[in-house]
Design an enzyme around this catalytic site. Structure first.
Site, PDB file in Angstrom:
ATOM      1  N   VAL A  12     -10.205 103.146  40.392  1.00  0.00           N
ATOM      2  CA  VAL A  12     -11.596 103.561  40.228  1.00  0.00           C
ATOM      3  C   VAL A  12     -11.685 104.932  39.558  1.00  0.00           C
ATOM      4  CG1 VAL A  12     -13.654 104.278  41.516  1.00  0.00           C
ATOM      5  CG2 VAL A  12     -12.506 102.158  42.084  1.00  0.00           C
ATOM      6  N   GLU A 152     -18.922 102.127  43.883  1.00  0.00           N
ATOM      7  CA  GLU A 152     -18.459 101.530  42.628  1.00  0.00           C
ATOM      8  C   GLU A 152     -18.335 100.014  42.795  1.00  0.00           C
ATOM      9  OE1 GLU A 152     -17.958 102.785  39.456  1.00  0.00           O
ATOM     10  OE2 GLU A 152     -17.886 100.607  39.262  1.00  0.00           O
ATOM     11  N   PHE A 153     -18.783  99.275  41.776  1.00  0.00           N
ATOM     12  CA  PHE A 153     -18.760  97.810  41.859  1.00  0.00           C
ATOM     13  C   PHE A 153     -17.840  97.166  40.823  1.00  0.00           C
ATOM     14  CE2 PHE A 153     -22.825  99.220  43.607  1.00  0.00           C
ATOM     15  CZ  PHE A 153     -22.802  98.592  44.853  1.00  0.00           C
ATOM     16  N   ARG A 155     -14.652  95.550  38.854  1.00  0.00           N
ATOM     17  CA  ARG A 155     -13.560  94.655  39.254  1.00  0.00           C
ATOM     18  C   ARG A 155     -12.320  95.021  38.473  1.00  0.00           C
ATOM     19  NH1 ARG A 155     -16.462  89.563  37.048  1.00  0.00           N
ATOM     20  NH2 ARG A 155     -17.040  91.248  35.664  1.00  0.00           N
ATOM     21  N   LYS A 205     -22.706  98.668  49.480  1.00  0.00           N
ATOM     22  CA  LYS A 205     -21.355  98.350  48.985  1.00  0.00           C
ATOM     23  C   LYS A 205     -20.663  97.327  49.891  1.00  0.00           C
ATOM     24  CE  LYS A 205     -17.491  98.410  46.897  1.00  0.00           C
ATOM     25  NZ  LYS A 205     -17.321  97.738  45.620  1.00  0.00           N
ATOM     26  N   LEU A 251     -17.928  81.021  42.638  1.00  0.00           N
ATOM     27  CA  LEU A 251     -17.855  79.704  43.269  1.00  0.00           C
ATOM     28  C   LEU A 251     -16.597  78.973  42.833  1.00  0.00           C
ATOM     29  CD1 LEU A 251     -21.503  78.284  43.221  1.00  0.00           C
ATOM     30  CD2 LEU A 251     -20.184  79.063  45.188  1.00  0.00           C
ATOM     31  N   ALA A 253     -13.298  77.647  43.698  1.00  0.00           N
ATOM     32  CA  ALA A 253     -12.409  77.388  44.837  1.00  0.00           C
ATOM     33  C   ALA A 253     -10.982  77.682  44.401  1.00  0.00           C
ATOM     34  CB  ALA A 253     -12.543  75.935  45.263  1.00  0.00           C
ATOM     35  N   GLY A 258      -8.056  87.960  47.560  1.00  0.00           N
ATOM     36  CA  GLY A 258      -7.100  88.977  47.964  1.00  0.00           C
ATOM     37  C   GLY A 258      -7.488  90.279  47.306  1.00  0.00           C
ATOM     38  N   CYS A 261      -9.634  95.195  47.971  1.00  0.00           N
ATOM     39  CA  CYS A 261     -10.981  95.497  48.448  1.00  0.00           C
ATOM     40  C   CYS A 261     -11.577  94.478  49.403  1.00  0.00           C
ATOM     41  CB  CYS A 261     -11.895  95.729  47.262  1.00  0.00           C
ATOM     42  SG  CYS A 261     -11.354  97.213  46.390  1.00  0.00           S
TER      43      CYS A 261
HETATM   44  P1  NAD Z   1      -5.966 103.788  44.420  1.00  0.00           P
HETATM   45  O1  NAD Z   1      -5.085 103.706  45.594  1.00  0.00           O
HETATM   46  O2  NAD Z   1      -5.644 103.037  43.185  1.00  0.00           O
HETATM   47  O3  NAD Z   1      -6.109 105.322  43.987  1.00  0.00           O
HETATM   48  C1  NAD Z   1      -6.383 106.349  44.874  1.00  0.00           C
HETATM   49  C2  NAD Z   1      -5.844 107.645  44.279  1.00  0.00           C
HETATM   50  O4  NAD Z   1      -6.278 108.733  45.086  1.00  0.00           O
HETATM   51  C3  NAD Z   1      -4.311 107.725  44.249  1.00  0.00           C
HETATM   52  O5  NAD Z   1      -3.885 108.070  42.960  1.00  0.00           O
HETATM   53  C4  NAD Z   1      -3.984 108.817  45.267  1.00  0.00           C
HETATM   54  O6  NAD Z   1      -2.820 109.558  44.956  1.00  0.00           O
HETATM   55  C5  NAD Z   1      -5.221 109.687  45.177  1.00  0.00           C
HETATM   56  N1  NAD Z   1      -5.461 110.560  46.322  1.00  0.00           N
HETATM   57  C6  NAD Z   1      -5.335 110.287  47.648  1.00  0.00           C
HETATM   58  N2  NAD Z   1      -5.683 111.369  48.382  1.00  0.00           N
HETATM   59  C7  NAD Z   1      -6.040 112.329  47.506  1.00  0.00           C
HETATM   60  C8  NAD Z   1      -6.517 113.650  47.661  1.00  0.00           C
HETATM   61  N3  NAD Z   1      -6.702 114.197  48.869  1.00  0.00           N
HETATM   62  N4  NAD Z   1      -6.785 114.375  46.560  1.00  0.00           N
HETATM   63  C9  NAD Z   1      -6.595 113.832  45.319  1.00  0.00           C
HETATM   64  N5  NAD Z   1      -6.148 112.593  45.112  1.00  0.00           N
HETATM   65  C10 NAD Z   1      -5.884 111.827  46.192  1.00  0.00           C
HETATM   66  O7  NAD Z   1      -7.411 103.406  44.943  1.00  0.00           O
HETATM   67  P2  NAD Z   1      -8.564 102.584  44.165  1.00  0.00           P
HETATM   68  O8  NAD Z   1      -8.203 101.155  44.099  1.00  0.00           O
HETATM   69  O9  NAD Z   1      -8.942 103.313  42.933  1.00  0.00           O
HETATM   70  O10 NAD Z   1      -9.749 102.711  45.232  1.00  0.00           O
HETATM   71  C11 NAD Z   1     -10.393 103.936  45.468  1.00  0.00           C
HETATM   72  C12 NAD Z   1     -11.655 103.662  46.276  1.00  0.00           C
HETATM   73  O11 NAD Z   1     -12.575 102.903  45.479  1.00  0.00           O
HETATM   74  C13 NAD Z   1     -11.427 102.824  47.533  1.00  0.00           C
HETATM   75  O12 NAD Z   1     -12.324 103.263  48.523  1.00  0.00           O
HETATM   76  C14 NAD Z   1     -11.778 101.421  47.101  1.00  0.00           C
HETATM   77  O13 NAD Z   1     -12.218 100.615  48.178  1.00  0.00           O
HETATM   78  C15 NAD Z   1     -12.923 101.679  46.142  1.00  0.00           C
HETATM   79  N6  NAD Z   1     -13.092 100.661  45.109  1.00  0.00           N
HETATM   80  C16 NAD Z   1     -11.999 100.138  44.492  1.00  0.00           C
HETATM   81  C17 NAD Z   1     -12.183  99.195  43.463  1.00  0.00           C
HETATM   82  C18 NAD Z   1     -11.000  98.560  42.782  1.00  0.00           C
HETATM   83  O14 NAD Z   1     -11.210  97.637  42.014  1.00  0.00           O
HETATM   84  N7  NAD Z   1      -9.782  98.994  43.010  1.00  0.00           N
HETATM   85  C19 NAD Z   1     -13.479  98.836  43.067  1.00  0.00           C
HETATM   86  C20 NAD Z   1     -14.570  99.423  43.716  1.00  0.00           C
HETATM   87  C21 NAD Z   1     -14.365 100.347  44.735  1.00  0.00           C
HETATM   88  C1  UGA Z   2     -14.135  93.016  43.916  1.00  0.00           C
HETATM   89  C2  UGA Z   2     -15.625  92.929  43.537  1.00  0.00           C
HETATM   90  O1  UGA Z   2     -15.829  91.824  42.659  1.00  0.00           O
HETATM   91  C3  UGA Z   2     -16.089  94.207  42.849  1.00  0.00           C
HETATM   92  O2  UGA Z   2     -17.483  94.144  42.597  1.00  0.00           O
HETATM   93  C4  UGA Z   2     -15.791  95.390  43.762  1.00  0.00           C
HETATM   94  O3  UGA Z   2     -16.121  96.608  43.123  1.00  0.00           O
HETATM   95  C5  UGA Z   2     -14.326  95.408  44.112  1.00  0.00           C
HETATM   96  O4  UGA Z   2     -13.948  94.153  44.745  1.00  0.00           O
HETATM   97  C6  UGA Z   2     -14.022  96.498  45.094  1.00  0.00           C
HETATM   98  O5  UGA Z   2     -14.834  96.848  45.918  1.00  0.00           O
HETATM   99  O6  UGA Z   2     -12.915  96.993  44.964  1.00  0.00           O
HETATM  100  P1  UGA Z   2     -11.832  92.765  42.614  1.00  0.00           P
HETATM  101  O7  UGA Z   2     -11.244  92.723  43.980  1.00  0.00           O
HETATM  102  O8  UGA Z   2     -11.246  93.662  41.608  1.00  0.00           O
HETATM  103  O9  UGA Z   2     -13.393  93.132  42.713  1.00  0.00           O
HETATM  104  O10 UGA Z   2     -11.774  91.293  41.976  1.00  0.00           O
HETATM  105  P2  UGA Z   2     -12.671  89.978  42.052  1.00  0.00           P
HETATM  106  O11 UGA Z   2     -12.840  89.459  40.697  1.00  0.00           O
HETATM  107  O12 UGA Z   2     -13.890  90.165  42.855  1.00  0.00           O
HETATM  108  O13 UGA Z   2     -11.704  88.985  42.833  1.00  0.00           O
HETATM  109  C7  UGA Z   2     -11.383  89.206  44.199  1.00  0.00           C
HETATM  110  C8  UGA Z   2     -10.594  88.026  44.724  1.00  0.00           C
HETATM  111  O14 UGA Z   2     -11.430  86.881  44.839  1.00  0.00           O
HETATM  112  C9  UGA Z   2      -9.427  87.604  43.843  1.00  0.00           C
HETATM  113  O15 UGA Z   2      -8.320  87.310  44.669  1.00  0.00           O
HETATM  114  C10 UGA Z   2      -9.922  86.360  43.133  1.00  0.00           C
HETATM  115  O16 UGA Z   2      -8.884  85.477  42.807  1.00  0.00           O
HETATM  116  C11 UGA Z   2     -10.829  85.769  44.192  1.00  0.00           C
HETATM  117  N1  UGA Z   2     -11.910  84.916  43.633  1.00  0.00           N
HETATM  118  C12 UGA Z   2     -12.892  85.458  42.885  1.00  0.00           C
HETATM  119  C13 UGA Z   2     -11.926  83.567  43.938  1.00  0.00           C
HETATM  120  O17 UGA Z   2     -11.034  83.044  44.649  1.00  0.00           O
HETATM  121  N2  UGA Z   2     -12.961  82.792  43.456  1.00  0.00           N
HETATM  122  C14 UGA Z   2     -13.959  83.320  42.701  1.00  0.00           C
HETATM  123  O18 UGA Z   2     -14.876  82.556  42.305  1.00  0.00           O
HETATM  124  C15 UGA Z   2     -13.922  84.683  42.405  1.00  0.00           C
END
Ligand code: NAD
Ligand code: UGA
Length: 448
Positions: A12, A152-153, A155, A205, A251, A253, A258, A261
């Site tokens: 993110v 943040e939303f 994917r 969220k 939708l 299947a 996984g 998130c």
């Molecule tokens: P990530 O694990 O990929 O990255 C987190 C980063 O934060 C790492 O690089 C880590 O070293 C750093 N960090 C940890 N503690 C720190 C600190 N005190 N100061 C500075 N840096 C620090 O995580 P992510 O997947 O980007 O997720 C971040 C957040 O966003 C989570 O809450 C997640 O649920 C949310 N989110 C993730 C996604 C996604 O698709 N991955 C989408 C929407 C929301």
């Molecule tokens: C999901 C949400 O879609 C994002 O909006 C959100 O920001 C993010 O989580 C988050 O909070 O981190 P992401 O996990 O990156 O995003 O990927 P998705 O495309 O949502 O897929 C999630 C899982 O659901 C995957 O394992 C995918 O294979 C599965 N999936 C998705 C299905 O099995 N069927 C579907 O129709 C869609």
């Protein structure tokens, strides 16, 4: 142009930072992981995300995007501080807020002027207020600040496009003025901006992720019923999705959801409810169905090969939790492979980008360099992640090279009839009729 400090350069943080820079802001991204920052300063990406390397390079070269381990440097001339650190599950399934706490403390230690703290991490309802308390108690004389929740939303796999074209931006704060300033930053995205209070924004969220996970668990439950009753879930989903109230998305299947998130967020929401003595029955059902779904490939392999899988060679196509990412966090492949290994099967696998990460999590899996290599001599092939390159495999070649032509299509990417014509023993997910329908709508409006 605004000055933005961004804390945490993961999926993110790095994507949002590069995108905000691309929108013309100056972004200084800080991370406690020195190696990550060193690599970024040398142009090496810590994650695989389509288009990210080029976006980062462009903005670094334009002098709009910087990487550092110094909070002081990042916050010195910042107008906004975005927090994007990880919030994994703790042992009880609640969100582990240790990184958010560390970030808040580091901000408190170095802030030297008014700041708007914008929380992008997914955090339990009430965390925005808690962050403010941490700063006040660590630094009673801290300069004034406001906290805005901006979940943040995006994917993974389509993160840049999602960030740049969001369906909405949700902003929550007790100070409307601060929320409006953050709204200004998002104006170039030309999307609906919803201003609300902090706790409501935080809840939007969790409710959104839980709803999407529920939609997938729902269709997986329908898929299992389709298998029993002889209907095709792909066509059922298509038919359902034509109803605008239902919509066609999420939708598909398959082998369940996984990633980093949905699993942790659905669990964290259930935990939040339980701490308040509420009973989140639906959320538990959503998680149970998802857990069960990961057993589906083993059941299907056993149906074709029998229950004794000792020394059977099983090939796995795709390891990442979804295509276009190397993220292995809570990937269905991990449980599927462990289930097979428990039964004595010998597992070999191929994924276009996630094998290095997967190898650290999975013992005893032979990683090969192509789908064809995985198929060679295999007793069964299971498609786990629907990478595009798998959709166009030469199925005749695959069939010829396998010891037994068992094909388990965990994401319904192949046409069941074609697979059967090639001589495969084929099982998709929820394809009771194995695809005998047309899959195409008859458009009566066009005069049929
Ligand atoms: P990530 O694990 O990929 O990255 C987190 C980063 O934060 C790492 O690089 C880590 O070293 C750093 N960090 C940890 N503690 C720190 C600190 N005190 N100061 C500075 N840096 C620090 O995580 P992510 O997947 O980007 O997720 C971040 C957040 O966003 C989570 O809450 C997640 O649920 C949310 N989110 C993730 C996604 C996604 O698709 N991955 C989408 C929407 C929301
Ligand atoms: C999901 C949400 O879609 C994002 O909006 C959100 O920001 C993010 O989580 C988050 O909070 O981190 P992401 O996990 O990156 O995003 O990927 P998705 O495309 O949502 O897929 C999630 C899982 O659901 C995957 O394992 C995918 O294979 C599965 N999936 C998705 C299905 O099995 N069927 C579907 O129709 C869609």
């Amino acid at each position: 142009m605004k000055n933005i400090a961004l804390i945490g350069v993961g999926y993110v943080g790095l994507v949002s930072g590069a995108c905000f820079a691309d929108l013309g802001n100056k972004v200084t991204a800080v991370d406690i992981n020195e190696q990550r920052i060193d690599n970024l300063n040398q142009g090496r990406m810590p994650i695989f995300e389509p288009g990210l390397e080029e976006l980062v390079r462009r903005n670094v070269n334009a002098g709009r995007l910087y990487f550092t381990t110094s909070y002081e440097e990042a916050l010195n001339d910042a107008d906004f501080v975005f927090i994007a650190v990880g919030t994994p599950s703790d042992v009880d399934g609640q969100a582990d807020l240790r990184y958010v706490r560390m970030a808040a403390e580091s901000i408190a230690d170095v802030m030297n002027h008014y700041l708007i703290l914008v929380n992008k991490s997914t955090v339990p309802v009430g965390t925005g207020d808690w962050v403010a308390e941490i700063i006040h108690s660590r630094r009673p004389d801290a300069p004034d600040f406001d906290v805005v929740s901006c979940p943040e939303f995006l994917r993974e796999g389509s993160a840049i496009a999602d960030f740049m074209n969001p369906d909405r931006v949700i902003l929550g704060s007790i100070n409307r003025d601060a929320a409006e300033k953050v709204a200004q930053l998002h104006l170039p995205l030309r999307t609906t901006l919803m201003l609300t209070d902090l706790r409501t924004a935080e809840m939007v969220k969790y409710a959104s992720n839980a709803f999407l996970a529920a939609k997938i668990s729902f269709i997986n439950e329908i898929a299992n019923i389709c298998e029993a009753l002889g209907a095709d879930v792909k066509e059922v989903a298509y038919g359902m999705g034509l109803d605008k109230r239902i919509g066609p998305y999420f939708l598909d299947a398959g082998l369940g959801w996984g990633g980093s998130c949905f699993p942790k967020d659905v669990q964290a929401l259930a935990s939040m409810a339980e701490v308040e003595s509420r009973h989140p029955h639906l959320l538990h059902a959503v998680m149970d169905i998802n857990r069960d779904q990961r057993h589906s490939p083993l059941r299907k392999v056993e149906a074709f090969l029998g229950r004794d899988l000792r020394d059977r060679k099983i090939g796995i196509l795709g390891l990442a939790f979804k295509p276009n990412t190397d993220d292995m966090r809570d990937a269905p492949s991990i449980d599927i492979i462990r289930n097979l290994q428990r039964k004595g099967a010998r597992v070999r696998a191929y994924d276009p980008v996630a094998m290095q990460r997967a190898a650290k999590l999975l013992n005893g899996v032979e990683m090969l360099d192509s789908a064809y290599a995985v198929a060679e001599g295999a007793d069964a092939l299971i498609l786990v992640t629907e990478w595009n390159e798998f959709k166009n495999l030469d199925l005749a070649r695959i069939k010829r090279s396998m010891a037994h032509p068992v094909l388990i299509d965990g994401r319904n990417v192949w046409d069941p009839l074609k697979a059967q014509e090639f001589g495969f023993k084929y099982a998709g997910i929820g394809r009771g009729y194995e695809g005998r329908g047309s899959g195409h709508p008859l458009d009566l409006a066009e005069g049929l």
